[in-house]
Design a protein around this motif. Structure first.
Motif, PDB file in Angstrom:
ATOM      1  N   GLY A 277      -0.553   3.972   9.614  1.00  0.00           N
ATOM      2  CA  GLY A 277      -1.093   5.287   9.937  1.00  0.00           C
ATOM      3  C   GLY A 277      -1.359   6.114   8.695  1.00  0.00           C
ATOM      4  O   GLY A 277      -2.368   6.815   8.602  1.00  0.00           O
ATOM      5  N   ALA A 278      -0.444   6.033   7.719  1.00  0.00           N
ATOM      6  CA  ALA A 278      -0.625   6.773   6.471  1.00  0.00           C
ATOM      7  C   ALA A 278      -1.848   6.256   5.708  1.00  0.00           C
ATOM      8  O   ALA A 278      -2.612   7.045   5.139  1.00  0.00           O
ATOM      9  N   LEU A 279      -2.038   4.943   5.679  1.00  0.00           N
ATOM     10  CA  LEU A 279      -3.219   4.388   5.017  1.00  0.00           C
ATOM     11  C   LEU A 279      -4.499   4.874   5.694  1.00  0.00           C
ATOM     12  O   LEU A 279      -5.463   5.262   5.030  1.00  0.00           O
ATOM     13  N   ALA A 280      -4.493   4.876   7.027  1.00  0.00           N
ATOM     14  CA  ALA A 280      -5.667   5.365   7.761  1.00  0.00           C
ATOM     15  C   ALA A 280      -5.897   6.842   7.472  1.00  0.00           C
ATOM     16  O   ALA A 280      -7.043   7.288   7.291  1.00  0.00           O
ATOM     17  N   GLY A 281      -4.808   7.622   7.410  1.00  0.00           N
ATOM     18  CA  GLY A 281      -4.947   9.045   7.119  1.00  0.00           C
ATOM     19  C   GLY A 281      -5.544   9.299   5.752  1.00  0.00           C
ATOM     20  O   GLY A 281      -6.385  10.193   5.581  1.00  0.00           O
ATOM     21  N   ALA A 282      -5.125   8.515   4.761  1.00  0.00           N
ATOM     22  CA  ALA A 282      -5.674   8.682   3.413  1.00  0.00           C
ATOM     23  C   ALA A 282      -7.165   8.366   3.385  1.00  0.00           C
ATOM     24  O   ALA A 282      -7.946   9.047   2.705  1.00  0.00           O
ATOM     25  N   LEU A 283      -7.587   7.350   4.128  1.00  0.00           N
ATOM     26  CA  LEU A 283      -9.008   6.997   4.180  1.00  0.00           C
ATOM     27  C   LEU A 283      -9.824   8.074   4.879  1.00  0.00           C
ATOM     28  O   LEU A 283     -10.936   8.408   4.455  1.00  0.00           O
ATOM     29  N   VAL A 284      -9.264   8.636   5.954  1.00  0.00           N
ATOM     30  CA  VAL A 284      -9.984   9.672   6.700  1.00  0.00           C
ATOM     31  C   VAL A 284     -10.146  10.940   5.861  1.00  0.00           C
ATOM     32  O   VAL A 284     -11.238  11.512   5.755  1.00  0.00           O
ATOM     33  N   ILE A 285      -9.052  11.406   5.247  1.00  0.00           N
ATOM     34  CA  ILE A 285      -9.078  12.683   4.562  1.00  0.00           C
ATOM     35  C   ILE A 285      -9.817  12.609   3.230  1.00  0.00           C
ATOM     36  O   ILE A 285     -10.144  13.645   2.638  1.00  0.00           O
ATOM     37  N   ALA A 327       2.677   9.722  13.231  1.00  0.00           N
ATOM     38  CA  ALA A 327       3.462  10.356  12.172  1.00  0.00           C
ATOM     39  C   ALA A 327       2.901  10.026  10.795  1.00  0.00           C
ATOM     40  O   ALA A 327       2.748  10.906   9.937  1.00  0.00           O
ATOM     41  N   GLY A 328       2.587   8.753  10.568  1.00  0.00           N
ATOM     42  CA  GLY A 328       2.022   8.353   9.277  1.00  0.00           C
ATOM     43  C   GLY A 328       0.657   8.960   9.039  1.00  0.00           C
ATOM     44  O   GLY A 328       0.350   9.423   7.927  1.00  0.00           O
ATOM     45  N   ILE A 331       1.125  12.742   8.168  1.00  0.00           N
ATOM     46  CA  ILE A 331       1.712  13.098   6.880  1.00  0.00           C
ATOM     47  C   ILE A 331       0.677  13.034   5.767  1.00  0.00           C
ATOM     48  O   ILE A 331       0.678  13.845   4.842  1.00  0.00           O
ATOM     49  N   GLU A 332      -0.274  12.104   5.859  1.00  0.00           N
ATOM     50  CA  GLU A 332      -1.326  12.037   4.832  1.00  0.00           C
ATOM     51  C   GLU A 332      -2.434  13.049   5.068  1.00  0.00           C
ATOM     52  O   GLU A 332      -3.040  13.542   4.116  1.00  0.00           O
ATOM     53  N   LEU A 333      -2.719  13.368   6.328  1.00  0.00           N
ATOM     54  CA  LEU A 333      -3.687  14.423   6.596  1.00  0.00           C
ATOM     55  C   LEU A 333      -3.161  15.772   6.119  1.00  0.00           C
ATOM     56  O   LEU A 333      -3.934  16.720   5.920  1.00  0.00           O
ATOM     57  N   PHE A 334      -1.851  15.884   5.931  1.00  0.00           N
ATOM     58  CA  PHE A 334      -1.271  17.069   5.319  1.00  0.00           C
ATOM     59  C   PHE A 334      -1.225  16.945   3.796  1.00  0.00           C
ATOM     60  O   PHE A 334      -1.609  17.869   3.068  1.00  0.00           O
ATOM     61  N   ASN A 335      -0.719  15.824   3.296  1.00  0.00           N
ATOM     62  CA  ASN A 335      -0.459  15.681   1.865  1.00  0.00           C
ATOM     63  C   ASN A 335      -1.688  15.912   1.000  1.00  0.00           C
ATOM     64  O   ASN A 335      -1.632  16.627  -0.016  1.00  0.00           O
ATOM     65  N   VAL A 336      -2.796  15.301   1.350  1.00  0.00           N
ATOM     66  CA  VAL A 336      -3.971  15.340   0.478  1.00  0.00           C
ATOM     67  C   VAL A 336      -4.546  16.760   0.359  1.00  0.00           C
ATOM     68  O   VAL A 336      -4.757  17.251  -0.759  1.00  0.00           O
TER      69      VAL A 336
END
Length: 417
Positions: A277-285, A327-328, A331-336
Motif C-alpha cells: 500500500g505504501a508503494l502504491a501511495g508513493a506512486l500515486v502522490i 494504512a500503507g 501513510i505515504e499520501l501524507f508523508n510526501v
C-alpha cells in the motif's frame, strides 16, 4: 527557404520540466539515501541472525537494539543543528562514515565484548540519526520547488523498497557469508551513503556572527516550527498516529495472528500489504496534486485507524490485509505532501533543524508506545486498547485539520496551488 525562428517560451507555453529521474544530482542523492536505508533495515535482521546462530546472546541482542535507538535519538537534533550550521553534504559524509566505522567494530566485538558492540551499535544509530535531517534538507537544495513532490515520492519509494529488500538480501547473503561478513557489507553500504551524494547548491551557510550553543540553535529551529501552525498540528497528528497505530501493529498484530487466526500467515500478509500500500501511495502522490493538499494528507493519515480497527473485530483475514493496504497507502499520501510542504514553507537555513524535530517527535516516541501497549493489553484487554488506538488514529488528524492553515499546509496568505 528561410524559416522564422521558433518562438521563445512564454508564461502561456512553459518549457517542460525535466523529470527528477533524469537529474544526476538527485539520482546521486537518491542512491545515497537508498544505501543508508538498506543498511538501516538490514542491521536488526543481521543481529537477529547472529542470535539465531548463538553468536550473540538474546539478552545482548536487546541491548544492542536499545543502544542503536538511543544513538539515533541523541544524534537527530545534533544532526539537524550541524546541517543548518555547516554544509549538509559534509554532515551526510561524516555521519555516513561514523555508521560505516561501526560495522567492523560490531564484527570484532560480536560475542566477545558487550561494551564494544553496544558502543558500536550506538555509533551506528548516531550515524543514521545525524544523516536523516541532512538528507531531507538536501532534497530542497538539489531539486527545484516544482519537482519536489515527485522527488519526495521517489525518496519514500526507496524507503519502502529497502524495507522489503534489506532483510531479504541479508537472508540470501547469509547462505554465503558469516554474520561478521554481513556486518562488513552493511559498512560498505554506509560508505556508499557517505560518498555517493554530490554537493547541493548550499555548500556552506552564509557568513554569520559567532554561533550560539547547540541547545539555543535547536530552540531556534523549534521557534521556526511554531511559526507554522499547520506544521505543529500535523506533527501532533503524525506523532499520535505513530504512537498508537505502530504500537498496535508491532504488538497486537502478532497476538491476533496467533490467537485468533492460529497462523503466522496473517502477520506476514498484513505487513506485506502495508508495504504494498505504501508503494502504491508513493506512486500515486508523485503526480496527484489535490487542491486542498493538507486536508487530503490528513484524511489519508487517518486511514491508519483501520488497521487497529480490523484487529479489534472478528473479521475474515482478508479484511485485516485490506486494512493494512489502506494504512500503507494513507501513510505515504501524507508523508510526501508533508515533506514537500516543509521544504517549501520553512526558512531554508532552519530546514534541517525543523526536520530533525519532526523525526525526533514522530518516530522518537514510537518505542514508548511499543513499551506501553503490552502492559495496557494485560490490564484492560485487547479490544478496549485497540479501540482506543483506532480512535486516536481517526481523531488526531481530524483535530489537526481544524487548524486554519492546515488546508493547504501553507501560511494563511499563501495558497501554493
Amino acid at each position: 527557404m528561410p524559416t522564422s525562428p521558433a518562438p521563445l517560451p512564454t508564461a502561456t507555453s512553459p518549457s517542460p520540466k525535466r523529470s527528477v529521474v533524469r537529474d544526476v544530482a538527485f539520482l546521486r542523492l537518491w542512491c545515497g539515501t537508498t544505501a543508508s536505508g538498506l543498511a538501516t533495515w538490514a542491521l536488526p535482521f543481521v543481529l537477529g541472525l547472529a542470535a539465531l546462530e548463538r553468536t550473540l546472546p538474546v539478552a545482548e541482542l536487546g541491548l544492542l537494539l536499545a543502544a542503536r535507538t538511543v544513538g539515533f535519538l541523541a544524534a537527530v537534533p545534533v544532526g539537524g543543528v550541524l546541517a543548518d550550521r555547516h554544509s549538509r553534504r559534509a554532515v551526510v559524509f561524516w555521519s555516513g562514515m561514523a555508521a560505516a566505522a561501526s560495522a567492523p567494530l560490531l564484527a570484532a566485538g560480536l560475542g566477545r565484548s558487550v561494551a564494544l558492540t553496544a558502543t558500536a551499535a550506538a555509533l551506528a544509530g548516531a550515524g543514521q540519526g545525524a544523516c536523516r535531517p541532512a538528507f531531507q534538507a538536501m532534497v530542497a537544495e538539489v531539486v527545484d520547488a516544482d519537482r519536489r513532490q515527485q522527488a519526495n515520492a521517489a525518496m519514500t519509494l526507496a524507503v519502502r523498497v529497502t524495507t522489503l529488500t534489506g532483510p531479504t538480501l541479508a537472508a540470501l547473503l547469509a547462505v554465503l557469508l558469516h554474520v561478521r561478513g554481513l556486518l562488513l557489507g552493511i559498512g560498505l553500504l554506509w560508505l556508499a551513503a557517505a560518498l555517493v551524494p554530490g554537493r547541493g547548491t548550499r555548500s556552506a551557510p552564509p557568513a554569520a556572527p559567532p554561533r550560539a550553543s547547540f541547545r539555543a540553535e535547536f530552540a531556534d529551529g523549534a521557534r521556526e516550527a511554531r511559526r507554522h501552525p499547520w506544521f505543529v498540528a500535523g506533527l501532533g497528528a503524525l506523532t499520535a498516529v505513530i504512537f498508537a497505530g505502530y504500537s498496535a501493529t508491532g504488538v497486537a498484530l502478532p497476538l491476533v495472528s496467533r490467537d485468533r487466526y492460529d497462523t503466522e500467515a496473517v502477520l506476514a500478509a498484513a505487513l506485506t500489504a502495508y508495504t504494498a500500500g505504501a508503494l502504491a501511495g508513493a506512486l500515486v502522490i508523485a503526480r496527484w496534486r489535490p487542491r486542498a493538499q493538507g486536508w487530503a494528507a490528513l484524511a489519508a493519515l487517518a486511514g491508519y485507524g483501520f488497521a487497529p480497527l480490523s484487529l479489534m473485530l472478528p473479521v475474515h483475514p482478508a479484511v485485516v490485509v485490506a486494512a493494512y493496504v489502506v494504512a500503507g497507502l494513507g501513510i505515504e499520501l501524507f508523508n510526501v505532501p508533508w515533506f514537500t510542504a516543509t521544504q517549501r514553507e520553512v526558512a531554508p537555513d532552519k530546514l534541517a533543524r525543523v526536520s530533525s524535530l519532526d523525526f525526533l517527535l514522530s518516530y522518537g516516541l514510537a518505542p514508548v508506545g511499543l513499551a506501553l501497549i503490552a502492559p495496557a493489553i494485560d490490564a484492560f484487554g485487547l479490544r478496549p486498547v485497540l479501540g482506543i488506538c483506532a480512535l486516536i488514529c481517526f481523531v488526531a488528524p481530524a483535530a489537526a485539520a481544524l487548524t486554519p492553515t492546515a488546508r493547504h499546509f501553507a501560511r494563511a496568505t499563501d495558497n501554493p496551488l
